[in-house]
Design a protein around this motif. Structure first.
Motif, PDB file in Angstrom:
ATOM      1  N   PHE A  56       3.134   2.861   1.574  1.00  0.00           N
ATOM      2  CA  PHE A  56       2.466   2.273   2.744  1.00  0.00           C
ATOM      3  C   PHE A  56       3.290   2.542   3.987  1.00  0.00           C
ATOM      4  CE2 PHE A  56       1.834  -0.992   5.893  1.00  0.00           C
ATOM      5  CZ  PHE A  56       0.454  -1.127   5.952  1.00  0.00           C
ATOM      6  N   ASP A  57       2.598   2.877   5.084  1.00  0.00           N
ATOM      7  CA  ASP A  57       3.261   3.141   6.359  1.00  0.00           C
ATOM      8  C   ASP A  57       2.335   2.691   7.478  1.00  0.00           C
ATOM      9  OD1 ASP A  57       4.394   4.263   8.701  1.00  0.00           O
ATOM     10  OD2 ASP A  57       5.371   5.829   7.514  1.00  0.00           O
ATOM     11  N   PHE A  58       2.854   1.901   8.392  1.00  0.00           N
ATOM     12  CA  PHE A  58       2.031   1.421   9.504  1.00  0.00           C
ATOM     13  C   PHE A  58       1.515   2.556  10.383  1.00  0.00           C
ATOM     14  CE2 PHE A  58       4.266  -2.673   8.739  1.00  0.00           C
ATOM     15  CZ  PHE A  58       3.148  -3.485   8.636  1.00  0.00           C
ATOM     16  N   SER A  59       2.189   3.715  10.355  1.00  0.00           N
ATOM     17  CA  SER A  59       1.772   4.837  11.191  1.00  0.00           C
ATOM     18  C   SER A  59       0.720   5.717  10.528  1.00  0.00           C
ATOM     19  CB  SER A  59       2.988   5.697  11.566  1.00  0.00           C
ATOM     20  OG  SER A  59       3.567   6.295  10.405  1.00  0.00           O
ATOM     21  N   THR A  60       0.348   5.410   9.284  1.00  0.00           N
ATOM     22  CA  THR A  60      -0.648   6.207   8.585  1.00  0.00           C
ATOM     23  C   THR A  60      -2.004   6.115   9.297  1.00  0.00           C
ATOM     24  OG1 THR A  60       0.431   5.828   6.456  1.00  0.00           O
ATOM     25  CG2 THR A  60      -1.869   6.546   6.390  1.00  0.00           C
ATOM     26  N   PRO A  61      -2.682   7.266   9.492  1.00  0.00           N
ATOM     27  CA  PRO A  61      -4.014   7.213  10.123  1.00  0.00           C
ATOM     28  C   PRO A  61      -4.943   6.277   9.353  1.00  0.00           C
ATOM     29  CG  PRO A  61      -3.240   9.474   9.982  1.00  0.00           C
ATOM     30  CD  PRO A  61      -2.258   8.649   9.217  1.00  0.00           C
ATOM     31  N   GLY A  62      -5.638   5.441  10.082  1.00  0.00           N
ATOM     32  CA  GLY A  62      -6.554   4.491   9.462  1.00  0.00           C
ATOM     33  C   GLY A  62      -5.990   3.084   9.391  1.00  0.00           C
ATOM     34  N   ILE A  63      -4.662   2.957   9.244  1.00  0.00           N
ATOM     35  CA  ILE A  63      -4.061   1.622   9.175  1.00  0.00           C
ATOM     36  C   ILE A  63      -4.252   0.895  10.499  1.00  0.00           C
ATOM     37  CG2 ILE A  63      -1.912   0.326   8.912  1.00  0.00           C
ATOM     38  CD1 ILE A  63      -2.979   1.443   6.301  1.00  0.00           C
ATOM     39  N   GLY A  64      -4.118   1.640  11.614  1.00  0.00           N
ATOM     40  CA  GLY A  64      -4.302   1.033  12.926  1.00  0.00           C
ATOM     41  C   GLY A  64      -5.675   0.432  13.093  1.00  0.00           C
ATOM     42  N   GLU A  65      -6.696   1.067  12.509  1.00  0.00           N
ATOM     43  CA  GLU A  65      -8.060   0.542  12.588  1.00  0.00           C
ATOM     44  C   GLU A  65      -8.199  -0.773  11.843  1.00  0.00           C
ATOM     45  OE1 GLU A  65     -10.777   1.803  14.312  1.00  0.00           O
ATOM     46  OE2 GLU A  65      -9.181   2.974  15.240  1.00  0.00           O
ATOM     47  N   GLN A  66      -7.373  -0.957  10.810  1.00  0.00           N
ATOM     48  CA  GLN A  66      -7.458  -2.171  10.001  1.00  0.00           C
ATOM     49  C   GLN A  66      -6.642  -3.321  10.584  1.00  0.00           C
ATOM     50  OE1 GLN A  66      -5.973  -0.446   6.429  1.00  0.00           O
ATOM     51  NE2 GLN A  66      -7.881   0.609   5.920  1.00  0.00           N
ATOM     52  N   LEU A  67      -5.737  -3.008  11.505  1.00  0.00           N
ATOM     53  CA  LEU A  67      -4.860  -4.030  12.086  1.00  0.00           C
ATOM     54  C   LEU A  67      -5.235  -4.285  13.541  1.00  0.00           C
ATOM     55  CD1 LEU A  67      -1.382  -3.099  10.591  1.00  0.00           C
ATOM     56  CD2 LEU A  67      -2.834  -5.027   9.993  1.00  0.00           C
ATOM     57  N   LYS A  68      -6.448  -4.736  13.729  1.00  0.00           N
ATOM     58  CA  LYS A  68      -6.917  -5.065  15.066  1.00  0.00           C
ATOM     59  C   LYS A  68      -7.083  -6.571  15.207  1.00  0.00           C
ATOM     60  CE  LYS A  68      -9.362  -0.771  16.229  1.00  0.00           C
ATOM     61  NZ  LYS A  68     -10.673  -0.172  16.596  1.00  0.00           N
TER      62      LYS A  68
END
Length: 444
Positions: A101-113
């Motif tokens: 798991f990595d916070f910079s992975t594409p898609g993770i940002g969309e889930q952490l709104k």
């Protein structure tokens, strides 16, 4: 100096229970008071047990894998609500990054709104399976060895007893072995490959995880063999893997066995009673598609007594959980005024549109039918053909058959018997009875 608190709440997805149990065992051995929902807290006790237990503990560990946050867009998702509660109670939040798991992975940002956005700013700890013990040492010494300024809230007697029950159950579980954590990593690698549409690689990782006992991977393998994604389609293999996972209570696998008995796929003799049994088990375990299929069985009296009210009840549960078949089923019941629902074309249209938006082919065909007949919408053959075509291209036998009818009669498209035969044949191959009869008629 302020006293160091040694009370911990573990927040996790049930697919990662091996990780949660391993962390529980390690922290408990080192004198920490740890709570995590090991056996499954009833949804009605979420407020009384889960949320109060978060407030009552100094530290909040959230287990993050590449797939952990996928359902957090839902405001009612348990993991999301637990994280939000930890923020609100100002706990010491520690994200544990597992399985790459990595916070910079594409898609993770969309889930952490929205309310979850602060999670990325907390000091997180990487926990590799190969260096689990070292990571736990660092967790205890660096991340949990700090004072907490917030005031702890006492829990109710009911919550305290529930916590003790969970701790006893988790404490009696066998020690987690290295191979179980490796299986978790392989499962997540499979999920990642699946999200990237690399079905062959996903199947490879799921098999590695399944071979060392990962139940969720076994269920995924059953689905892969049933659909022929990444492997040659093989109903017999699908049944084998579904059965292994279903024996351990996996909801996806139990629903899959229901499909095999119902006749959606081969591999087992058609048996409606067995199908209903497995759908009910899966539905009781929270599988939305099984709820919808149980509704379908009640609507048609297959394997259970025909009961429109029960059909509506199960369709609604499935629809509320986001299942397209459940939404489409509700639309069908509103259109016919069945199960205590009023005959209401406007409501039918709403539910068919909802189902079509999540890709349900039968709902698309039903929208075509509403346009063809002018029910709930202005009569429009061109729109009917458009919806029939969408349903047909998504594999729906009803849409294929209806498209054949439009070509045969010249409604919304130029009359073309050759095209009619093509679409009737596709519909027949998909099991549509009307298409079978239409082919016989055209061949006379």
């Amino acid at each position: 100096m302020q006293k160091i608190k040694k009370s911990v709440f573990l927040s996790y997805r049930r697919t990662n229970i091996a990780w949660a149990l391993a962390i529980f065992q390690n922290l408990t051995e080192h004198g920490f008071d740890v709570f995590f929902d090991f056996t499954g807290i009833a949804s009605g006790d979420f407020e009384r047990v889960i949320l109060k237990s978060i407030k009552a503990r100094a530290h909040f560990l959230v287990l993050l894998t590449p797939s952990a946050l996928e359902r957090c867009h839902d405001p009612n998702d348990w993991l999301r609500r637990e994280i939000e509660a930890a923020f609100a109670a100002r706990r010491n939040v520690v994200p544990l990054m597992l399985e790459g798991f990595d916070f910079s992975t594409p898609g993770i940002g969309e889930q952490l709104k929205g309310t979850l956005e602060p999670l990325r700013h907390y000091n997180a700890l990487q926990v590799p399976a190969a260096f689990f013990a070292e990571a736990m040492d660092r967790l205890r010494d660096k991340f949990l060895n700090i004072p907490l300024n917030a005031v702890l809230h006492p829990t109710s007697l009911f919550a305290e007893q529930s916590v003790r029950d969970q701790q006893v159950a988790a404490g009696s579980a066998p020690s987690v072995q290295q191979k179980e954590l490796s299986a978790q990593e392989w499962f997540e690698q499979g999920a990642r490959a699946e999200s990237l549409k690399d079905d062959s690689l996903a199947a490879n990782y799921y098999r590695r995880a399944a071979d060392v006992g990962n139940i969720d991977a076994m269920a995924k393998l059953g689905l892969i063999y049933a659909t022929g994604r990444g492997v040659p389609q093989d109903d017999a293999q699908a049944v084998i893997w579904y059965s292994k996972a279903a024996d351990d209570g996996n909801a996806l696998a139990m629903s899959g066995l229901g499909h095999m008995y119902f006749g959606w796929q081969g591999g087992l003799p058609r048996d409606d009673v067995q199908a209903a049994k497995w759908y009910r088990k899966a539905a009781d375990a929270g599988n939305a598609n099984a709820m919808a299929n149980l509704g379908l069985m009640y609507a048609n009296g297959r394997g259970v007594p025909q009961d429109d009210a029960q059909a509506v009840s199960w369709y609604r549960k499935a629809a509320d959980a986001g299942d397209g078949l459940g939404m489409s089923g509700l639309g069908y019941m509103y259109r016919g005024g069945r199960g205590g629902l009023p005959r209401d074309d406007a409501q039918a249209l709403i539910w068919f549109l909802k189902a079509a938006d999540v890709g349900n082919a039968d709902a698309m065909a039903n929208l075509g039918l509403m346009y063809a007949n002018g029910r709930g919408v202005p009569q429009d053959d061109a729109q009917a053909v458009s919806w029939y075509r969408k349903g047909a291209y998504d594999g729906g036998g009803v849409g294929m058959s209806a498209l054949g009818y439009m070509y045969e009669t010249g409604r919304g498209v130029p009359r073309n018997d050759a095209q009619a035969v093509i679409w009737y044949r596709k519909g027949a191959e998909a099991g549509n009875a009307y298409a079978v009869e239409a082919l016989k008629r055209l061949r006379r």
